[in-house]
Design an enzyme around this catalytic site. Structure first.
Site, mmCIF file in Angstrom:
data_model
loop_
_atom_site.group_PDB
_atom_site.id
_atom_site.type_symbol
_atom_site.label_atom_id
_atom_site.label_comp_id
_atom_site.label_asym_id
_atom_site.label_seq_id
_atom_site.Cartn_x
_atom_site.Cartn_y
_atom_site.Cartn_z
ATOM 1 N N ALA A 173 102.069 66.710 32.285
ATOM 2 C CA ALA A 173 100.611 66.807 32.390
ATOM 3 C C ALA A 173 100.000 66.732 30.995
ATOM 4 O O ALA A 173 100.668 67.015 29.998
ATOM 5 C CB ALA A 173 100.197 68.098 33.086
ATOM 6 N N PHE A 174 98.715 66.363 30.940
ATOM 7 C CA PHE A 174 98.084 66.122 29.636
ATOM 8 C C PHE A 174 98.032 67.367 28.777
ATOM 9 O O PHE A 174 97.860 67.284 27.564
ATOM 10 C CB PHE A 174 96.663 65.561 29.833
ATOM 11 C CG PHE A 174 95.601 66.604 30.028
ATOM 12 C CD1 PHE A 174 95.369 67.175 31.264
ATOM 13 C CD2 PHE A 174 94.821 67.023 28.950
ATOM 14 C CE1 PHE A 174 94.390 68.143 31.431
ATOM 15 C CE2 PHE A 174 93.838 67.988 29.111
ATOM 16 C CZ PHE A 174 93.624 68.556 30.358
ATOM 17 N N LYS A 175 98.180 68.542 29.398
ATOM 18 C CA LYS A 175 98.055 69.772 28.626
ATOM 19 C C LYS A 175 99.139 69.906 27.561
ATOM 20 O O LYS A 175 98.952 70.614 26.575
ATOM 21 C CB LYS A 175 98.029 70.972 29.556
ATOM 22 C CG LYS A 175 96.749 70.969 30.401
ATOM 23 C CD LYS A 175 96.546 72.245 31.174
ATOM 24 C CE LYS A 175 95.186 72.270 31.862
ATOM 25 N NZ LYS A 175 95.091 71.350 33.021
ATOM 26 N N ASP A 176 100.264 69.204 27.739
ATOM 27 C CA ASP A 176 101.285 69.194 26.683
ATOM 28 C C ASP A 176 100.722 68.665 25.360
ATOM 29 O O ASP A 176 101.162 69.070 24.287
ATOM 30 C CB ASP A 176 102.456 68.289 27.080
ATOM 31 C CG ASP A 176 103.320 68.891 28.184
ATOM 32 O OD1 ASP A 176 103.467 70.125 28.241
ATOM 33 O OD2 ASP A 176 103.865 68.098 28.986
ATOM 34 N N MET B 244 99.064 71.664 23.812
ATOM 35 C CA MET B 244 99.861 72.887 23.777
ATOM 36 C C MET B 244 101.050 72.777 22.833
ATOM 37 O O MET B 244 101.415 73.739 22.166
ATOM 38 C CB MET B 244 100.322 73.201 25.197
ATOM 39 C CG MET B 244 100.501 74.650 25.455
ATOM 40 S SD MET B 244 98.975 75.596 25.351
ATOM 41 C CE MET B 244 98.375 75.499 27.024
#
Ligand SMILES: *Cc1c(COP(=O)(O)O)cnc(C)c1O
Length: 488
Positions: free
Chosen positions: A131-134, A137
């Site tokens: 997911a793009f949150k990587d 993060m």
């Protein structure tokens, strides 16, 4: 690197101020480990750095790492340039973004996929948790480790997740010295893949707490704990949820990458469609635009939880209670209070912090605000925002149509983005849809749409049968405080 680019190696000063105007201005590292400002506001750069035409021309040829340094060095003034560069180089390595589709170049970090003339996907989900949150993060993990090590300090990260934030945070922080993670998630409301991804981590510094309720219940517990300043201080509580400024800053970079990938020169404009929940991703697009990136439209795409779509259509911001939050097939957007929205409104009202306080006194009391009366709603268009929403049937249709037309499987969130993108498209302006997750993460929905499972990266085969480690708790602030206290 291009020598014509104005690198901020001299570290011109950049301070951060609160949207509520009643907290002192601080540096990047000072706000890095915290959440909300003490006055309840969100941190914003005191002024936006600006990239002029010469800057953009020099940035066009840069790889992801150099681009990230070009952008972030303008936003960070208290980490020595060589150290910041090393942190960025360590973060954005092809080995970390190894879930690229067949035919994509992992070295691009966020490659684009051309669907048809002037219609693209920007692959933001090739990192460890799909997911793009990587994207943000992973940087946060390395920044935290660096700053904590410099100060010989520790942190206990407390967060709430509807699925993707939690796993991205845990994969970024696992095994890091001086960091523990306490991650609250809505019990049995995530996909099997999402739960397995988080709960199968056996690292001792990772604590999964499944809260009985929906995402907003979990988020309210996090807010309550964070508002207990004594507890927060005693247990060194920090945040990685989407209000964290460094996450927004990291996300600004891929708007630049996507822009350069689909244009030939900097006189062209590009629109971006963003599957949205907490408004963090599209807020980064707004900031990229404020920094001088030629963005035409920012298309805010929601699912059935359409609080943002309602605002951009009517000027009324009316957060819903958790009882009115629908559990949908794009669950990472099942949000009824968009926590980063205040950042945009701060700019919209001309950075009038008293005005923001007045508006959010209504929101924080469970109410709504209407910007029509103030003549402020008319200004929204100046910032390029448009919106739309998508429902389950739209999502299924878009996944099927994309498969049939382009031979590409997209996930449910990206489908929401593409559906609304097609409604907002203009003939001459390339439209880039942000791919916020890979379909393997939402198998059941893909089976429903296509009749077969999506392809899964080989390294994640058998994920759901790994042993899991989590506790189930009520949305009880005191009980959760006690759990944290026992484990720190
Ligand atoms: C978090 C998430 C979103 C929503 O992003 P916001 O920054 O909260 O608006 C959309 N899609 C996926 C897959 C996500 O994980």
């Amino acid at each position: 690197m291009d020598s014509s680019f104005r690198w901020n190696d001299g570290l011109e000063s950049m301070k951060y101020i609160s949207t509520r105007g009643q907290s002192p201005a601080l540096t990047f590292s000072e706000i890095l480990l915290g959440g909300l400002a003490p006055d309840g506001g969100l941190y914003m750069p005191e002024q936006y750095p600006h990239f002029n035409e010469a800057d953009l021309a020099a940035m066009r040829g840069m790889n992801y790492r150099d681009l990230a340094y070009a952008v972030l060095s303008r936003l960070v003034d208290d980490i020595p340039p060589a150290d910041l560069k090393a942190i960025i180089d360590k973060t954005y390595r092809p080995e970390v973004y190894c879930h690229a589709r067949a035919g994509q170049d992992a070295a691009e970090i966020t490659p684009t996929i051309k669907l048809e003339d002037k219609l693209y996907l920007l692959s933001l989900s090739n990192g460890p948790t799909l997911a793009f949150k990587d994207m943000a993060m992973q940087l946060l993990g390395n920044l935290f480790e660096y700053v904590l090590n410099k100060r010989s300090e520790e942190i206990n990260i407390l967060g709430a997740t509807s699925g993707d934030t939690g796993s991205a945070a845990e994969y970024a922080m696992r095994g890091k010295r001086g960091i523990r993670v306490f991650m609250l998630s809505p019990h049995q409301k995530m996909s099997r893949f999402q739960s397995a991804q988080m709960f199968s981590l056996q690292d001792e510094n990772i604590h999964n707490i499944a809260v009985k309720g929906v995402f907003d219940d979990a988020q309210d517990v996090v807010k309550a704990v964070s508002n207990d300043h004594a507890f927060k201080k005693q247990h060194k509580i920090g945040a990685v949820n989407s209000i964290n400024w460094a996450r927004v800053a990291a996300q600004v970079v891929y708007y630049f990458k996507g822009y350069f990938a689909v244009t030939q020169d900097n006189s062209q404009q590009v629109s971006f469609a963003v599957p949205s929940g907490n408004f963090g991703n599209v807020c980064a697009g707004h900031i990229a635009r404020m920094m001088g990136l030629p963005i035409k439209k920012l298309v805010v795409a929601t699912n059935e939880n359409d609080v943002l779509d309602e605002f951009f259509r009517t000027g009324i911001y009316r957060p819903r209670g958790s009882a009115n939050t629908y559990h949908t097939s794009s669950p990472s957007m099942d949000i009824s209070k968009a926590s980063n929205f205040e950042r945009f409104v701060f700019d919209l009202v001309g950075r009038d912090a008293a005005k923001v306080r007045e508006l959010w006194s209504k929101v924080d009391a469970g109410g709504a605000f209407d910007l029509n009366a103030q003549g402020l709603f008319g200004k929204v268009a100046d910032y390029g925002f448009v919106s739309g929403s998508s429902n389950h049937a739209n999502r299924m249709h878009t996944i099927r149509a994309t498969q049939e037309k382009y031979g590409i499987t997209i996930d449910t969130h990206t489908a929401d983005g593409l559906k609304v993108a097609l409604e907002c498209r203009e003939a001459d302006v390339p439209m880039v849809v942000l791919e916020t997750a890979l379909p393997a993460k939402f198998e059941d929905a893909i089976v429903e749409a296509l009749g077969h499972k999506p392809e899964r990266p080989q390294d994640l085969a058998g994920l759901e049968s790994l042993p899991q480690r989590f506790v189930v708790m009520d949305a009880d602030v005191d009980a959760i405080k006690q759990f944290i206290a026992r484990h720190t």
